[in-house]
Scaffold this active site. Structure first.
Site, PDB file in Angstrom:
ATOM      1  N   GLY A 163      -1.153   7.468  -1.038  1.00 17.83           N
ATOM      2  CA  GLY A 163      -0.978   8.138  -2.313  1.00 17.83           C
ATOM      3  C   GLY A 163      -1.076   6.609  -3.274  1.00 17.83           C
ATOM      4  N   TYR A 164      -0.196   5.861  -2.946  1.00 19.38           N
ATOM      5  CA  TYR A 164       0.051   4.468  -3.960  1.00 19.38           C
ATOM      6  C   TYR A 164      -1.572   3.817  -3.639  1.00 19.38           C
ATOM      7  CZ  TYR A 164       1.997   0.114  -5.365  1.00 19.38           C
ATOM      8  OH  TYR A 164       2.301  -1.085  -6.132  1.00 19.38           O
ATOM      9  N   ALA A 165      -2.050   3.769  -2.679  1.00 16.48           N
ATOM     10  CA  ALA A 165      -3.458   2.936  -2.574  1.00 16.48           C
ATOM     11  C   ALA A 165      -4.469   3.659  -3.581  1.00 16.48           C
ATOM     12  CB  ALA A 165      -3.774   2.842  -1.176  1.00 16.48           C
ATOM     13  N   LYS A 168      -3.220   3.250  -7.324  1.00 18.12           N
ATOM     14  CA  LYS A 168      -3.618   1.978  -7.845  1.00 18.12           C
ATOM     15  C   LYS A 168      -5.428   1.463  -7.733  1.00 18.12           C
ATOM     16  CE  LYS A 168       0.735   0.553  -8.798  1.00 18.12           C
ATOM     17  NZ  LYS A 168       0.828   0.376 -10.006  1.00 18.12           N
TER      18      LYS A 168
END
Length: 259
Positions: A163-165, A168
């Protein structure tokens, strides 16, 4: 006539800067650095103390004003309300630093919908909503600086943080998309790309001997970044020195991407 070479390229005196995620870590360092360059600060965080906060103490110690606000960046209505509150201030917002963020770590096959939705809401959707609301007024004035906090995972996939990747990587695209539309209208949109920084978000990595050693081995500078290492790049992207910089992702990574 003042030529570009004679301007005070890093002077932010008289500017009003909004820094989200300003309670600790990167955001705290960014707010302090912007204040040191002369800016007054609106510090925003989900759990920011209404009085006595560390960010307010640091900013006022530098002789600058600091307004502290709370906003839950996972709540679309709260982010929209924050945009309206900023619009109602007696002074216009000159600088917006979109730094609020969160992370959830789990293997992709075990990464739940709640974690995915929460990370995307905080790290990507809220960033667009707030930037749209603040940016609209910058466009009307014909000036403004917007700085996103991207990540090395804006370029890479990472491990156990899908999710973070994704969020970002979205910030990288959003930075370029907004710059394409707004550069000719006097608004600079850029992103700083922190490398591995010693903050609460990376505590688990630093406390894992294997991961910590692998990360340090990849960083030519041989150390984790401190929040202050990132703050100087944010001052640059907020200052007159970057007036001809648009749509750029500026890595501050100790040489990681060059390895």
């Amino acid at each position: 006539m003042t030529t570009p070479g004679h301007r005070r390229l890093f002077d932010l005196t008289g500017r009003l800067a909004v820094v989200t995620g300003a309670r600790r870590g990167l955001g705290l360092a960014m707010a302090e650095a912007l204040a040191a360059a002369g800016a007054d600060i609106v510090a925003v965080s989900a759990n920011l103390e209404p009085s006595g906060s560390e960010v307010a103490e640091r900013v006022t110690a530098l002789g600058r004003q600091c307004l502290t606000l709370r906003a839950d960046f996972a709540d679309r209505a709260a982010v929209t309300a924050l945009g309206a509150e900023l619009a109602s201030l007696a002074r216009p917002v000159d600088i917006l630093v979109n730094n609020a963020g969160t992370i959830a770590r789990a293997p992709a096959a075990e990464h739940g919908d709640h974690d995915w939705d929460h990370v995307l809401a905080v790290d990507l959707s809220s960033q667009f909503v707030l930037t749209r609301e603040v940016g609209r007024r910058m466009l009307a004035r014909g000036s403004g600086k917007i700085v996103f906090t991207a990540s090395l995972l804006s370029y890479q996939g990472g491990i156990t943080v899908p999710g973070y990747a994704a969020a970002k990587s979205g910030i990288a695209g959003l930075t370029r998309a907004l710059a394409n539309e707004w550069a000719a209208r006097g608004v600079n949109v850029n992103a700083v790309v922190p490398g591995y920084v010693a903050t609460d978000n990376t505590r688990a990595l630093r406390e894992d001997p294997t991961r910590n050693a692998a990360i340090l081995d990849r960083i030519p500078a041989g150390r984790w970044a401190a929040p202050d290492d990132i703050a100087g790049a944010v001052v640059f992207l907020a200052a007159p020195a970057s007036d001809y910089v648009h749509g750029t992702l500026l890595p501050v990574d100790g040489g990681w991407l060059g390895r």
